[in-house]
Design a protein around this motif. Structure first.
Motif, mmCIF file in Angstrom:
data_model
loop_
_atom_site.group_PDB
_atom_site.id
_atom_site.type_symbol
_atom_site.label_atom_id
_atom_site.label_comp_id
_atom_site.label_asym_id
_atom_site.label_seq_id
_atom_site.Cartn_x
_atom_site.Cartn_y
_atom_site.Cartn_z
ATOM 1 N N VAL A 234 0.165 14.832 34.063
ATOM 2 C CA VAL A 234 1.420 15.572 33.925
ATOM 3 C C VAL A 234 2.504 14.647 33.362
ATOM 4 C CG1 VAL A 234 0.912 17.216 35.765
ATOM 5 C CG2 VAL A 234 2.080 15.087 36.315
ATOM 6 N N GLU A 235 3.465 15.262 32.690
ATOM 7 C CA GLU A 235 4.610 14.530 32.163
ATOM 8 C C GLU A 235 5.759 14.594 33.159
ATOM 9 O OE1 GLU A 235 4.690 12.752 29.453
ATOM 10 O OE2 GLU A 235 2.717 13.333 28.687
ATOM 11 N N VAL A 236 6.435 13.473 33.351
ATOM 12 C CA VAL A 236 7.556 13.427 34.293
ATOM 13 C C VAL A 236 8.692 12.599 33.712
ATOM 14 C CG1 VAL A 236 5.969 13.555 36.260
ATOM 15 C CG2 VAL A 236 6.802 11.323 35.499
ATOM 16 N N THR A 237 9.854 12.802 34.275
ATOM 17 C CA THR A 237 10.961 11.876 34.098
ATOM 18 C C THR A 237 11.371 11.397 35.484
ATOM 19 O OG1 THR A 237 12.625 13.632 34.198
ATOM 20 C CG2 THR A 237 11.788 13.024 32.012
ATOM 21 N N ILE A 248 11.210 12.028 41.112
ATOM 22 C CA ILE A 248 10.322 12.380 40.015
ATOM 23 C C ILE A 248 10.513 13.851 39.671
ATOM 24 C CG2 ILE A 248 7.906 12.571 39.299
ATOM 25 C CD1 ILE A 248 7.357 10.301 41.371
ATOM 26 N N ASP A 249 10.864 14.132 38.436
ATOM 27 C CA ASP A 249 10.991 15.507 37.949
ATOM 28 C C ASP A 249 9.792 15.814 37.056
ATOM 29 O OD1 ASP A 249 13.503 16.204 39.099
ATOM 30 O OD2 ASP A 249 14.508 14.982 37.593
ATOM 31 N N TYR A 250 9.120 16.923 37.333
ATOM 32 C CA TYR A 250 7.959 17.325 36.546
ATOM 33 C C TYR A 250 8.400 18.176 35.364
ATOM 34 C CZ TYR A 250 5.507 15.686 40.681
ATOM 35 O OH TYR A 250 5.058 14.904 41.713
ATOM 36 N N LEU A 251 7.870 17.868 34.192
ATOM 37 C CA LEU A 251 8.209 18.608 32.979
ATOM 38 C C LEU A 251 7.153 19.681 32.761
ATOM 39 C CD1 LEU A 251 9.198 15.598 30.699
ATOM 40 C CD2 LEU A 251 10.657 16.961 32.216
ATOM 41 N N VAL A 252 7.583 20.927 32.791
ATOM 42 C CA VAL A 252 6.658 22.059 32.706
ATOM 43 C C VAL A 252 6.977 22.854 31.457
ATOM 44 C CG1 VAL A 252 5.777 24.105 33.855
ATOM 45 C CG2 VAL A 252 6.515 22.145 35.222
ATOM 46 N N ASP A 253 5.954 23.103 30.650
ATOM 47 C CA ASP A 253 6.118 23.952 29.466
ATOM 48 C C ASP A 253 5.939 25.404 29.880
ATOM 49 O OD1 ASP A 253 6.471 21.851 27.711
ATOM 50 O OD2 ASP A 253 4.315 21.583 27.436
ATOM 51 N N HIS A 254 6.864 26.272 29.423
ATOM 52 C CA HIS A 254 6.795 27.696 29.756
ATOM 53 C C HIS A 254 6.458 28.492 28.505
ATOM 54 C CE1 HIS A 254 8.474 27.336 33.829
ATOM 55 N NE2 HIS A 254 9.234 26.398 33.319
ATOM 56 N N GLU A 255 5.598 29.467 28.704
ATOM 57 C CA GLU A 255 5.250 30.352 27.592
ATOM 58 C C GLU A 255 6.440 31.267 27.277
ATOM 59 O OE1 GLU A 255 2.530 30.314 25.844
ATOM 60 O OE2 GLU A 255 1.697 28.653 27.015
ATOM 61 N N PRO A 256 6.540 31.717 26.040
ATOM 62 C CA PRO A 256 7.639 32.654 25.695
ATOM 63 C C PRO A 256 7.654 33.847 26.615
ATOM 64 C CG PRO A 256 6.439 31.938 23.717
ATOM 65 C CD PRO A 256 5.673 31.422 24.898
ATOM 66 N N GLY A 257 8.827 34.197 27.090
ATOM 67 C CA GLY A 257 9.000 35.337 27.984
ATOM 68 C C GLY A 257 8.837 34.989 29.442
ATOM 69 N N GLU A 258 8.284 33.795 29.754
ATOM 70 C CA GLU A 258 8.161 33.380 31.140
ATOM 71 C C GLU A 258 9.497 32.859 31.656
ATOM 72 O OE1 GLU A 258 3.646 31.963 32.072
ATOM 73 O OE2 GLU A 258 5.050 30.483 31.294
#
Length: 260
Positions: A234-237, A248-258
């Motif tokens: 996972v990607e974090v900052t 630690i903040d987790y970077l989450v990709d969201h699908e369009p409309g989510e």
């Protein structure tokens, strides 16, 4: 160093689950173990407690191979708290904690004042003195974990091993349990899932991946975006919170409309 592993290996079903792990914990410090599911955390803890026998390598306590330590002597020195242990037997809180005195009592010995003092002191340390006679099954999940820690403390251990003690607890009880562990003043090894909790409560952190120890050190040395990406995928900052703790903040990709 008190408790340590030296190139320890163990496997089951033809699969190597703990692969050449060398690790040690400093006296009166908290060492956290993190890693993905199946990384070998729980198996390693059971090797440290001699609940499983190493295939190769050595587990030592004060430099002595624990394979040569009697079970009663080992239980007087080291206590293990499992993941939210349950029981269907009708027990009270004090009944559960009294089990911790077993290694200190001779066969058929009567219950002593010293045993009772140890039980009372353990319940006081976990903040449950008023629950002494309460039925076990009426407790909340967080209270049950506190009772199991009290049972371990009644053993009067110098080393305490905990396998995901906050599993299935809400955040309030997670913070409460780990704060308690931190204040105990004994040598602790604790397996955790939550990276932020590990960073907040552990003096040092060991990272397991596919049975191997891939990093060990201070939280700020170990919990880096690069390592978290490599081990957990996972990607974090990482940022400093208002009180100065690393978060630690987790970077989450969201699908369009989510919903983000």
């Amino acid at each position: 160093m008190t408790l340590a592993t030296h190139d320890v290996r163990w496997g089951a079903g033809g699969k190597l689950i703990v692969d050449g792990v060398s690790l040690s914990v400093e006296p009166n410090r908290v060492l956290g173990l993190i890693g993905p599911n199946g990384s070998g955390k729980s198996s390693l803890l059971r090797l440290l407690c001699r609940l499983r026998k190493v295939a190769s390598g050595v587990v030592t306590l004060d430099g002595q191979d624990i394979a040569g330590v009697g079970r009663r002597d080992l239980a007087r020195r080291l206590a293990f708290v499992e993941q939210q242990a349950t029981t269907e037997i009708q027990l009270t809180v004090c009944d559960v904690v009294r089990l911790g005195r077993t290694p200190h009592r001779a066969a058929f010995a009567s219950w002593s004042t010293e045993d009772e003092r140890a039980v009372d002191a353990a319940l006081e340390r976990v903040g449950l003195s008023e629950r002494h006679d309460q039925p076990w099954h009426t407790l909340s999940g967080g209270e049950r974990q506190r009772v199991h820690i009290a049972r371990a403390l009644a053993q009067a251990p110098r080393e305490l091993i905990l396998d995901e003690p906050t599993n299935h607890l809400d955040i309030q009880h997670q913070l409460s349990i780990l704060g308690l562990v931190r204040r105990l003043g004994v040598t602790c090894i604790v397996a955790l899932h939550d990276l932020n909790l590990a960073s907040l409560f552990c003096d040092r952190i060991g990272v397991l991946s596919a049975g191997r120890l891939v990093a060990v050190g201070l939280p700020e040395e170990v919990l880096t975006p690069a390592l978290i990406r490599e081990v957990f995928g996972v990607e974090v900052t990482i940022r400093l919170s208002a009180n100065g703790h690393r978060h630690i903040d987790y970077l989450v990709d969201h699908e369009p409309g989510e919903r983000p």
